[in-house]
Write an enzyme that holds these catalytic residues in place. Structure first.
Site, short mmCIF file in Angstrom:
data_model
loop_
_atom_site.label_atom_id
_atom_site.label_comp_id
_atom_site.label_asym_id
_atom_site.label_seq_id
_atom_site.Cartn_x
_atom_site.Cartn_y
_atom_site.Cartn_z
N CYS A 128 0.82 -1.23 0.00
CA CYS A 128 0.00 0.00 0.00
C CYS A 128 0.84 1.27 0.00
O CYS A 128 0.32 2.36 -0.20
CB CYS A 128 -0.95 0.01 1.19
SG CYS A 128 -2.10 -1.37 1.21
N ASN B 7 -10.35 0.15 0.41
CA ASN B 7 -8.88 0.24 0.42
C ASN B 7 -8.37 -0.35 -0.89
O ASN B 7 -8.52 -1.56 -1.12
CB ASN B 7 -8.37 -0.53 1.64
CG ASN B 7 -6.85 -0.59 1.73
OD1 ASN B 7 -6.15 -0.42 0.74
ND2 ASN B 7 -6.35 -0.83 2.93
N HIS C 86 -3.05 7.16 2.76
CA HIS C 86 -3.51 5.87 2.25
C HIS C 86 -4.86 5.55 2.90
O HIS C 86 -4.98 5.58 4.13
CB HIS C 86 -2.48 4.79 2.58
CG HIS C 86 -3.02 3.41 2.40
ND1 HIS C 86 -3.69 3.02 1.27
CD2 HIS C 86 -3.00 2.32 3.23
CE1 HIS C 86 -4.07 1.76 1.40
NE2 HIS C 86 -3.67 1.32 2.57
O1 UT7 Z 1 -3.51 -1.06 4.10
C1 UT7 Z 1 -3.59 -1.58 5.40
C2 UT7 Z 1 -4.87 -2.28 5.42
N1 UT7 Z 1 -5.25 -2.88 6.62
C3 UT7 Z 1 -6.14 -2.35 7.43
O2 UT7 Z 1 -6.58 -1.24 7.29
C4 UT7 Z 1 -6.60 -3.22 8.55
C5 UT7 Z 1 -6.42 -2.61 9.88
N2 UT7 Z 1 -7.22 -3.36 10.82
C6 UT7 Z 1 -8.51 -3.08 11.05
O3 UT7 Z 1 -9.06 -2.13 10.53
C7 UT7 Z 1 -9.25 -3.93 11.98
O4 UT7 Z 1 -8.35 -4.74 12.72
C8 UT7 Z 1 -10.28 -4.80 11.24
C9 UT7 Z 1 -11.37 -3.93 10.64
C10 UT7 Z 1 -9.61 -5.62 10.14
C11 UT7 Z 1 -10.94 -5.73 12.22
O5 UT7 Z 1 -11.49 -4.97 13.28
P1 UT7 Z 1 -11.19 -5.37 14.77
O6 UT7 Z 1 -11.93 -4.44 15.62
O7 UT7 Z 1 -9.71 -5.45 14.94
O8 UT7 Z 1 -11.86 -6.78 14.82
P2 UT7 Z 1 -11.30 -8.19 15.23
O9 UT7 Z 1 -10.46 -8.78 14.15
O10 UT7 Z 1 -10.72 -8.13 16.61
O11 UT7 Z 1 -12.64 -8.96 15.31
C12 UT7 Z 1 -13.73 -8.52 16.16
C13 UT7 Z 1 -14.91 -9.38 15.86
C14 UT7 Z 1 -14.56 -10.87 15.80
O12 UT7 Z 1 -15.64 -11.62 16.35
P3 UT7 Z 1 -15.56 -12.16 17.86
O13 UT7 Z 1 -14.38 -13.08 17.86
O14 UT7 Z 1 -15.38 -10.95 18.72
O15 UT7 Z 1 -16.88 -12.84 18.01
C15 UT7 Z 1 -14.49 -11.12 14.32
O16 UT7 Z 1 -14.77 -12.48 14.00
O17 UT7 Z 1 -15.45 -9.04 14.59
C16 UT7 Z 1 -15.60 -10.23 13.82
N3 UT7 Z 1 -15.49 -9.91 12.41
C17 UT7 Z 1 -16.54 -9.57 11.66
N4 UT7 Z 1 -17.86 -9.44 11.95
C18 UT7 Z 1 -18.67 -9.08 10.96
C19 UT7 Z 1 -14.38 -9.87 11.64
N5 UT7 Z 1 -14.69 -9.50 10.38
C20 UT7 Z 1 -16.05 -9.33 10.36
C21 UT7 Z 1 -16.96 -8.95 9.37
N6 UT7 Z 1 -18.27 -8.83 9.72
N7 UT7 Z 1 -16.59 -8.66 8.11
#
Ligand code: UT7
Length: 316
Positions: free
Chosen positions: A94, A266, A236
């Site tokens: 990115c 993104n 970005h």
């Molecule tokens: O260019 C760089 C690009 N990368 C990024 O921008 C990613 C940076 N990271 C983030 O923005 C966040 O870490 C994410 C948006 C990817 C994830 O958010 P988070 O608050 O860190 O969520 P998490 O991975 O800790 O997951 C929280 C919950 C989980 O469920 P449980 O275990 O709490 O029941 C996940 O399974 O959210 C769940 N989850 C979803 N729920 C609905 C993960 N993806 C999804 C989804 N829809 N698409």
């Protein structure tokens, strides 16, 4: 593709995607379309906008080249009718576009070329795991391009000092494990899932905020600027919450951040040039604005620079 359409095949909701990432729609290529197809179109528009027939070199920043070998940029140069100009790909995930601007500026400063197309293009839909709901909702496909040309360092559009960096110890936070020499030389059979993009979301989040904020400060300092001098930040478009956190870290009003992540998601290397295009069309970027560019991506890599926005007539 809307969030609603994604809910038909993934266990997710429009509300989760909007609140956690800030994306409402993203574009995905049709089967048979490749990164080069988007890149050629973006480059044609950049040339039309600049009012010039060609460029002295082509640099393509991408994580999703048409094929592992050869590079995609030479084909793009040929399709643009640029003859035998130098053309190469640059891999910084990115951060690729900002790295590309730095390399392009260096090629011009060295006198090797008078002008050069810097294209950021990615088609993550070709590497996303359809079962991975976390990454599938973040990324979209896209391409953007700018024409760099030799000029006076004081004129609008001149790129300021760069801050570039990398931290390879955290390479595994964003990765496509398969397809490279490590896997090909391994005696173990490949895992079919290794072809897909993987990301450690939380660690990426924290690193993205810290690196983009520090890199921005460093590039501004080298340019003799303060954050209060910045009219617009084009960061970005990783994630809307990452942009919120970078704004807080930098103490720059969030309204000064150009953002199109809700529309296109993104788009990796295409993210900043697409935001430049949308910002210009929407009237958010105007001639005379002092603009900060900052990016973060896999590698890990990051980079920032600044410029005074020039008069630009966009092509349709
Ligand atoms: O260019 C760089 C690009 N990368 C990024 O921008 C990613 C940076 N990271 C983030 O923005 C966040 O870490 C994410 C948006 C990817 C994830 O958010 P988070 O608050 O860190 O969520 P998490 O991975 O800790 O997951 C929280 C919950 C989980 O469920 P449980 O275990 O709490 O029941 C996940 O399974 O959210 C769940 N989850 C979803 N729920 C609905 C993960 N993806 C999804 C989804 N829809 N698409």
């Amino acid at each position: 593709m809307t969030n609603e359409e994604l809910t038909h095949r993934l266990a997710t909701t429009d509300e989760w995607i909007r609140s956690r990432i800030g994306v409402a729609t993203r574009h995905m290529i049709d089967p048979g379309t490749a990164t080069s197809d988007l890149a050629v179109e973006a480059a044609r528009r950049a040339l039309r906008s600049a009012g010039v027939p060609g460029a002295g070199a082509v640099l393509l920043a991408t994580t999703t080249p048409d094929r592992p070998c050869p590079a995609t940029a030479p084909e793009i140069a040929s399709r643009l009718g640029l003859g035998t100009v130098p053309a190469f790909d640059l891999a910084a995930v990115c951060t690729g576009f900002v790295y590309g601007l730095a390399v392009g500026a260096g090629l011009i400063a060295s006198g090797l070329v008078e002008s050069l197309l810097v294209i950021g293009a990615d088609t993550y839909s070709t590497i996303l795991d359809p079962e991975d709901r976390t990454s599938s909702v973040i990324f979209g496909d896209g391409a953007g391009a700018v024409l760099l040309r030799a000029g006076d360092s004081e004129e609008p559009g001149a790129l300021g000092p760069f801050d570039l960096g990398s931290h390879g110890e955290l390479a595994d936070l964003i990765t496509v494990r398969g397809g490279g020499s490590r896997q090909r030389s391994s005696p173990a059979p490949a895992d079919p899932g290794d072809q897909y993009f993987r990301m450690e979301g939380r660690a990426v989040f924290a690193n993205a905020v810290a690196r983009m904020a520090a890199s921005s400060q460093s590039a501004l300092k080298s340019a003799g600027l303060q954050t209060s001098d910045v009219d617009r930040v084009v960061a970005h478009q990783a994630n809307a919450r990452i942009l919120d956190a970078v704004a807080t870290e930098l103490r720059v009003d969030r309204d000064r951040f150009v953002s199109n992540i809700a529309r296109v998601g993104n788009t990796s290397a295409a993210s900043i040039p697409l935001a430049l295009d949308h910002g210009l069309r929407d009237g958010e970027l105007r001639a005379g604005h002092r603009v900060l560019l900052t990016a973060f991506g896999g590698g890990l890599t990051w980079g920032s620079t600044s410029l005074t926005w020039p008069e630009i007539a966009l092509a349709d």
